[in-house]
Each structure stands twice: as structure tokens, then as C-alpha cells.
Design a protein around this motif. Structure first.
Motif, PDB file in Angstrom:
ATOM      1  N   GLY A 298      36.636 102.959 110.845  1.00 43.89           N
ATOM      2  CA  GLY A 298      37.265 102.868 109.540  1.00 43.89           C
ATOM      3  C   GLY A 298      38.765 102.728 109.671  1.00 43.89           C
ATOM      4  N   THR A 299      39.434 102.783 108.526  1.00 43.50           N
ATOM      5  CA  THR A 299      40.885 102.604 108.488  1.00 43.50           C
ATOM      6  C   THR A 299      41.533 103.784 107.785  1.00 43.50           C
ATOM      7  OG1 THR A 299      40.762 101.341 106.429  1.00 43.50           O
ATOM      8  CG2 THR A 299      40.671 100.100 108.493  1.00 43.50           C
ATOM      9  N   TRP A 300      42.850 103.862 107.882  1.00 42.99           N
ATOM     10  CA  TRP A 300      43.580 104.953 107.239  1.00 42.99           C
ATOM     11  C   TRP A 300      44.963 104.465 106.807  1.00 42.99           C
ATOM     12  CZ3 TRP A 300      48.274 106.489 109.339  1.00 42.99           C
ATOM     13  CH2 TRP A 300      48.513 106.140 110.655  1.00 42.99           C
ATOM     14  N   LYS A 301      45.553 105.214 105.879  1.00 43.05           N
ATOM     15  CA  LYS A 301      46.890 104.899 105.401  1.00 43.05           C
ATOM     16  C   LYS A 301      47.538 106.181 104.909  1.00 43.05           C
ATOM     17  CE  LYS A 301      47.390 101.070 103.221  1.00 43.05           C
ATOM     18  NZ  LYS A 301      47.354  99.988 102.190  1.00 43.05           N
ATOM     19  N   VAL A 302      48.818 106.344 105.209  1.00 44.26           N
ATOM     20  CA  VAL A 302      49.577 107.501 104.742  1.00 44.26           C
ATOM     21  C   VAL A 302      50.574 107.045 103.686  1.00 44.26           C
ATOM     22  CG1 VAL A 302      51.317 109.214 105.370  1.00 44.26           C
ATOM     23  CG2 VAL A 302      49.325 108.894 106.834  1.00 44.26           C
ATOM     24  N   ASP A 303      50.562 107.723 102.542  1.00 42.75           N
ATOM     25  CA  ASP A 303      51.538 107.496 101.481  1.00 42.75           C
ATOM     26  C   ASP A 303      52.184 108.834 101.173  1.00 42.75           C
ATOM     27  OD1 ASP A 303      53.073 106.657  99.382  1.00 42.75           O
ATOM     28  OD2 ASP A 303      51.404 106.426  97.973  1.00 42.75           O
ATOM     29  N   ARG A 304      53.447 108.957 101.560  1.00 42.48           N
ATOM     30  CA  ARG A 304      54.140 110.239 101.468  1.00 42.48           C
ATOM     31  C   ARG A 304      53.339 111.276 102.251  1.00 42.48           C
ATOM     32  NH1 ARG A 304      58.271 110.119  97.603  1.00 42.48           N
ATOM     33  NH2 ARG A 304      58.285 108.213  96.372  1.00 42.48           N
ATOM     34  N   GLY A 305      52.792 112.299 101.599  1.00 42.91           N
ATOM     35  CA  GLY A 305      52.046 113.318 102.331  1.00 42.91           C
ATOM     36  C   GLY A 305      50.543 113.201 102.186  1.00 42.91           C
ATOM     37  N   THR A 306      50.054 112.060 101.681  1.00 42.44           N
ATOM     38  CA  THR A 306      48.627 111.889 101.463  1.00 42.44           C
ATOM     39  C   THR A 306      48.042 110.906 102.462  1.00 42.44           C
ATOM     40  OG1 THR A 306      48.829 112.341  99.092  1.00 42.44           O
ATOM     41  CG2 THR A 306      46.854 111.188  99.815  1.00 42.44           C
ATOM     42  N   LEU A 307      47.015 111.343 103.143  1.00 38.41           N
ATOM     43  CA  LEU A 307      46.288 110.505 104.090  1.00 38.41           C
ATOM     44  C   LEU A 307      45.000 110.029 103.435  1.00 38.41           C
ATOM     45  CD1 LEU A 307      45.559 109.323 106.906  1.00 38.41           C
ATOM     46  CD2 LEU A 307      44.697 111.616 107.510  1.00 38.41           C
ATOM     47  N   ALA A 308      44.871 108.715 103.263  1.00 42.82           N
ATOM     48  CA  ALA A 308      43.647 108.125 102.720  1.00 42.82           C
ATOM     49  C   ALA A 308      42.828 107.577 103.879  1.00 42.82           C
ATOM     50  CB  ALA A 308      43.971 107.023 101.729  1.00 42.82           C
ATOM     51  N   ILE A 309      41.620 108.096 104.047  1.00 43.09           N
ATOM     52  CA  ILE A 309      40.721 107.685 105.125  1.00 43.09           C
ATOM     53  C   ILE A 309      39.592 106.868 104.514  1.00 43.09           C
ATOM     54  CG2 ILE A 309      39.147 108.490 106.919  1.00 43.09           C
ATOM     55  CD1 ILE A 309      40.830 111.028 107.134  1.00 43.09           C
ATOM     56  N   THR A 310      39.375 105.668 105.022  1.00 36.71           N
ATOM     57  CA  THR A 310      38.331 104.777 104.500  1.00 36.71           C
ATOM     58  C   THR A 310      37.321 104.501 105.601  1.00 36.71           C
ATOM     59  OG1 THR A 310      39.964 103.739 103.037  1.00 36.71           O
ATOM     60  CG2 THR A 310      37.867 102.595 103.332  1.00 36.71           C
ATOM     61  N   PRO A 311      36.210 105.259 105.640  1.00 34.69           N
ATOM     62  CA  PRO A 311      35.191 105.023 106.673  1.00 34.69           C
ATOM     63  C   PRO A 311      34.402 103.747 106.380  1.00 34.69           C
ATOM     64  CG  PRO A 311      35.017 107.227 105.687  1.00 34.69           C
ATOM     65  CD  PRO A 311      35.881 106.407 104.800  1.00 34.69           C
ATOM     66  N   TYR A 312      33.879 103.138 107.422  1.00 31.07           N
ATOM     67  CA  TYR A 312      33.038 101.963 107.258  1.00 31.07           C
ATOM     68  C   TYR A 312      31.592 102.328 106.918  1.00 31.07           C
ATOM     69  CZ  TYR A 312      36.728  98.999 109.218  1.00 31.07           C
ATOM     70  OH  TYR A 312      37.899  98.313 109.447  1.00 31.07           O
TER      71      TYR A 312
ATOM     72  N   PRO B  79      56.301 115.312 107.681  1.00 27.49           N
ATOM     73  CA  PRO B  79      56.503 116.770 107.711  1.00 27.49           C
ATOM     74  C   PRO B  79      57.220 117.307 106.482  1.00 27.49           C
ATOM     75  CG  PRO B  79      58.055 115.673 109.177  1.00 27.49           C
ATOM     76  CD  PRO B  79      57.092 114.625 108.703  1.00 27.49           C
ATOM     77  N   GLN B  80      57.913 116.438 105.758  1.00 29.39           N
ATOM     78  CA  GLN B  80      58.699 116.895 104.608  1.00 29.39           C
ATOM     79  C   GLN B  80      57.885 116.947 103.326  1.00 29.39           C
ATOM     80  OE1 GLN B  80      58.607 113.977 105.996  1.00 29.39           O
ATOM     81  NE2 GLN B  80      59.478 112.329 104.755  1.00 29.39           N
ATOM     82  N   HIS B  81      56.623 116.530 103.359  1.00 24.40           N
ATOM     83  CA  HIS B  81      55.794 116.481 102.152  1.00 24.40           C
ATOM     84  C   HIS B  81      54.648 117.499 102.220  1.00 24.40           C
ATOM     85  CE1 HIS B  81      57.686 112.826 100.569  1.00 24.40           C
ATOM     86  NE2 HIS B  81      57.605 112.304 101.779  1.00 24.40           N
ATOM     87  N   ASP B  82      54.126 117.879 101.051  1.00 25.84           N
ATOM     88  CA  ASP B  82      52.863 118.593 101.006  1.00 25.84           C
ATOM     89  C   ASP B  82      51.760 117.632 101.448  1.00 25.84           C
ATOM     90  OD1 ASP B  82      54.107 120.868 100.027  1.00 25.84           O
ATOM     91  OD2 ASP B  82      53.809 120.267  97.931  1.00 25.84           O
ATOM     92  N   HIS B  83      50.735 118.195 102.058  1.00 28.02           N
ATOM     93  CA  HIS B  83      49.729 117.350 102.675  1.00 28.02           C
ATOM     94  C   HIS B  83      48.405 117.382 101.919  1.00 28.02           C
ATOM     95  CE1 HIS B  83      52.019 117.896 106.732  1.00 28.02           C
ATOM     96  NE2 HIS B  83      52.613 117.064 105.900  1.00 28.02           N
ATOM     97  N   ALA B  84      47.768 116.215 101.858  1.00 25.23           N
ATOM     98  CA  ALA B  84      46.437 116.098 101.259  1.00 25.23           C
ATOM     99  C   ALA B  84      45.699 114.982 101.978  1.00 25.23           C
ATOM    100  CB  ALA B  84      46.549 115.788  99.755  1.00 25.23           C
ATOM    101  N   ILE B  85      44.377 115.113 102.053  1.00 23.44           N
ATOM    102  CA  ILE B  85      43.536 114.098 102.685  1.00 23.44           C
ATOM    103  C   ILE B  85      42.449 113.691 101.690  1.00 23.44           C
ATOM    104  CG2 ILE B  85      41.903 113.615 104.552  1.00 23.44           C
ATOM    105  CD1 ILE B  85      43.450 115.544 106.291  1.00 23.44           C
ATOM    106  N   HIS B  86      42.299 112.395 101.501  1.00 20.86           N
ATOM    107  CA  HIS B  86      41.261 111.847 100.627  1.00 20.86           C
ATOM    108  C   HIS B  86      40.403 110.877 101.420  1.00 20.86           C
ATOM    109  CE1 HIS B  86      43.171 113.715  97.260  1.00 20.86           C
ATOM    110  NE2 HIS B  86      44.239 112.933  97.289  1.00 20.86           N
ATOM    111  N   PHE B  87      39.095 110.961 101.241  1.00 22.74           N
ATOM    112  CA  PHE B  87      38.181 109.972 101.781  1.00 22.74           C
ATOM    113  C   PHE B  87      37.887 108.949 100.688  1.00 22.74           C
ATOM    114  CE2 PHE B  87      37.811 113.264 104.859  1.00 22.74           C
ATOM    115  CZ  PHE B  87      37.413 112.667 106.033  1.00 22.74           C
ATOM    116  N   THR B  88      38.084 107.675 100.967  1.00 21.39           N
ATOM    117  CA  THR B  88      37.894 106.628  99.972  1.00 21.39           C
ATOM    118  C   THR B  88      36.792 105.688 100.408  1.00 21.39           C
ATOM    119  OG1 THR B  88      39.465 105.089 100.976  1.00 21.39           O
ATOM    120  CG2 THR B  88      40.368 106.749  99.497  1.00 21.39           C
ATOM    121  N   THR B  89      36.365 104.836  99.481  1.00 22.26           N
ATOM    122  CA  THR B  89      35.342 103.849  99.779  1.00 22.26           C
ATOM    123  C   THR B  89      35.901 102.472  99.501  1.00 22.26           C
ATOM    124  OG1 THR B  89      34.475 104.003  97.542  1.00 22.26           O
ATOM    125  CG2 THR B  89      33.452 105.392  99.217  1.00 22.26           C
TER     126      THR B  89
END
Length: 355
Positions: free
Chosen positions: A307-321, A345-355
Motif C-alpha cells: 500500500g501507500t502512505w502520506k503525511v499531512d502535518r501530523g496525520t499519517l494516511a495509510i492506504t492498504p491495497y 515532531p511539532q504536530h499532534d499525531h493521528a493515523i487514519h487507514f483509508t481506502t
């Protein structure tokens, strides 16, 4: 006869992706025969995924003290290499880079003597210049040609490096070029046979076929080179001949492979003609079929592209295949939080799994 899984684990081991390693960045960069640097963050993420205790400032310092440079090498693309490897790899790649220049720009440079173009550009590089500035300065001599093209072909024809702050994470700057010999204070040797470069490729990416070597480098005439080299050979499951470094060994196919986040353009995914050792055919189409010829940041599960991933500020979006198991999801979240600590490191962190 190495199986696909043996080739997978061997590749991951040689690419420092089965365990994080206690190496200096320069040692890792040289072992990996350079890191793709088309995207500024790519070599930083590549090293973070492979080394213990890696911090981004270590690469920034290397660029500033000139022990590492960003320069055009394998496949005619921008790589981060050590100063030592700039002088070692550029001579091996120069015949290929000359060919790429003719292939990519030949039609737009009809009537331009490339040797004369290089000769005219050299005095301009007594100070750093962007390719746009070089092209504008050369345009009066070749008024019937686009200045953009006159400048853009020069990093292929001449050993130049992009100087900092370009390439320093979080800073950036114009893509100003300096002659490698001037910037590094050492001569860049004349073109030479690629035997040593091929041997190093096998140590970092093998076992591999002659076609794989060409895919990594874009070199031609590989078969004639390897016939004079003393290499290990194997047969894979399809009967193809695989070449390997004489001192290298295969890795146990049952070795666990932790999840790994890879940057855009990571060489582990680009350096074989047959990439089934690390990705399925459908995943390859999906991963390489994005717009603008960008190979997106991706992640490995059980050693394979998943899959792929992308970071926007402190949010990591994970897109599994495909559907991810609970255990793999938790492992990705743990690794993802560490990635966010590194990149944001300067942002609050969150992780989202997307489709």
C-alpha cells in the motif's frame, strides 16, 4: 534454486530493511549505492527506515560539509551519494548519461554540438547556477533552441552537483549547480567500465539478472561486462540465471520481515526488471500507475509492497491495497507513530487507514 521468498528476504537483508542497523549515514548510503533524491524527503525517510537513531540533521550536515552531494547518476535520475561515490560512480555512469542526453533531448537539440555546448557551459560554472540560468546564458549562441533545453541537458553531460540549501530537509532552496570537481576539490575521473558499480549493485540488490542490472542503472552492454567478472550464479524457479556478488549469501526465507515505510522512489522498488521479489504484478500496476510519473511513498508488509502512505502535518494516511489483519494494523500503527515523530515532531499525531 532460490525461491521468490528467498529472493525477497535476501533483498530486504541487503537493503537493511529486516533490522535497523547501527551504521553511520555515509556507510549506509555507500552500501546502498546511493539513494534516490528526486523528492527532498526521500533519502531521509529511506535512512530513517534502515538505521537506528537516525536524525535528519546528519544528512543536512553532510551536504553542508560536502561529504555528500546530490547529483545525476543511475537511470539519469538525481541521487544522494557520498563525495567518494560521486567520484567513483559518475565515471561508470557517464557513457549511459551521454546516451540518455541524446535520447531525451536529441530532437530538441538538433544542430547543437554537445561537446561545444559543454565547452561553452564550463566557464559559466565558475559560480553556481540553476539550469534555467545556464540555458539563458547559452541561448545567444544557439538562438534557435529553447534555453530550457540547453540548460536541462547539462547535468547529464557534465558532473555537476546541486548545492545546499537545496536538499536539506525543512529548508530548501534553488536547484543551483556547481561543478563536482570544484565543489568537492577533487577531479572526477574520465569515463570507465562499470565493473565495480555492477559488483556493488549485486551486493546491495542481488542476486539479479543482467536485465535487472540494466533496470537499476540504464547501462547497456551489461552482458559483455558480466562475462569477464567472477560472479556467483544461481537458477531461479523459472530457470533464469541470477548473478551475485562472490562473497554474498542468501537469506533464510523464513526470516521475519517487520513493516517498513518507504519513501517516494525508493530504489528497493525500482532496481529490478522483474520486481516480483517484492511486489505482485497487480500491485506494481497500481503503484506505478499514478499521475506525473511519481512513484508514491509505500509500505511493506511481510516484506512485500502492500500500500501507500502520506503525511499531512501530523496525520499519517495509510492506504492498504487489501484488507490488513489486526496484527499488521497494530504493527503499522506503531511504526507509523515513530514515522510521525521523525517527520512531524511539532504536530499532534493521528493515523487514519483509508481506502
Amino acid at each position: 534454486m532460490p525461491t521468490a521468498r528467498t529472493l525477497n528476504r535476501t533483498l530486504l537483508a541487503r537493503q537493511l530493511l529486516l533490522d535497523r542497523h547501527d551504521l553511520r549515514p555515509d556507510q549506509a548510503i555507500e552500501h546502498l549505492v546511493g539513494l534516490q533524491a528526486q523528492a527532498t524527503a526521500s533519502p531521509y525517510v529511506a535512512l530513517w527506515s534502515r538505521l537506528t537513531g537516525f536524525t535528519a540533521d546528519r544528512v543536512g550536515t553532510m551536504l553542508e560539509d560536502r561529504s555528500a552531494v546530490r547529483t545525476t547518476l543511475m537511470r539519469g535520475t538525481l541521487h544522494l551519494v557520498t563525495a567518494r561515490d560521486c567520484a567513483r560512480l559518475r565515471p561508470a555512469m557517464q557513457p549511459m548519461l551521454d546516451r540518455v542526453a541524446r535520447t531525451n533531448f536529441g530532437r530538441d537539440l538538433t544542430g547543437v554540438d554537445l561537446a561545444a555546448l559543454v565547452e561553452a557551459a564550463l566557464p559559466l560554472l565558475t559560480e553556481p547556477r540553476t539550469t534555467a540560468q545556464l540555458g539563458a546564458a547559452l541561448a545567444p549562441r544557439w538562438p534557435d533552441h529553447q534555453p530550457r533545453v540547453l540548460g536541462a541537458v547539462l547535468p547529464l553531460l557534465l558532473p555537476v552537483v546541486q548545492i545546499p540549501p537545496r536538499g536539506i530537509l525543512g529548508r530548501g532552496g534553488p536547484a543551483a549547480n556547481a561543478l563536482a570537481s570544484t565543489w568537492l576539490g577533487t577531479d572526477i575521473p574520465a569515463p570507465e567500465p562499470p565493473d565495480s558499480a555492477i559488483l556493488r549493485y549485486l551486493a546491495a540488490f542481488g542476486p539479479a539478472t543482467a536485465a535487472d542490472i540494466s533496470a537499476w542503472s540504464r547501462l547497456t552492454g551489461v552482458k559483455s561486462v558480466i562475462t569477464r567478472m567472477d560472479l556467483k550464479t544461481y537458477r531461479d524457479e523459472t530457470g533464469r540465471t541470477l548473478l551475485d556478488h562472490p562473497d554474498a549469501d542468501l537469506t533464510d526465507p523464513e526470516t521475519p520481515a517487520p513493516p517498513r515505510f518507504l519513501p517516494e522512489f525508493d530504489n528497493v522498488l525500482l532496481s529490478h526488471a522483474d520486481r516480483t521479489r517484492i511486489m505482485g504484478d497487480e500491485d506494481r500496476k497500481r503503484w506505478s500507475g499514478v499521475a506525473n510519473a511519481v512513484f508514491p511513498a509505500s509500505f511493506l508488509l511481510d516484506g512485500f509492497l502492500s500500500g501507500t502512505w502520506k503525511v499531512d502535518r501530523g496525520t499519517l494516511a495509510i492506504t492498504p491495497y487489501r484488507k490488513v489483519s489486526t496484527g499488521d494494523r497494530r504493527a503499522l500503527e506503531r511504526e507509523g507513530l515513530a514515522l510521525l515523530d521523525f517527520l512531524a515532531p511539532q504536530h499532534d499525531h493521528a493515523i487514519h487507514f483509508t481506502t
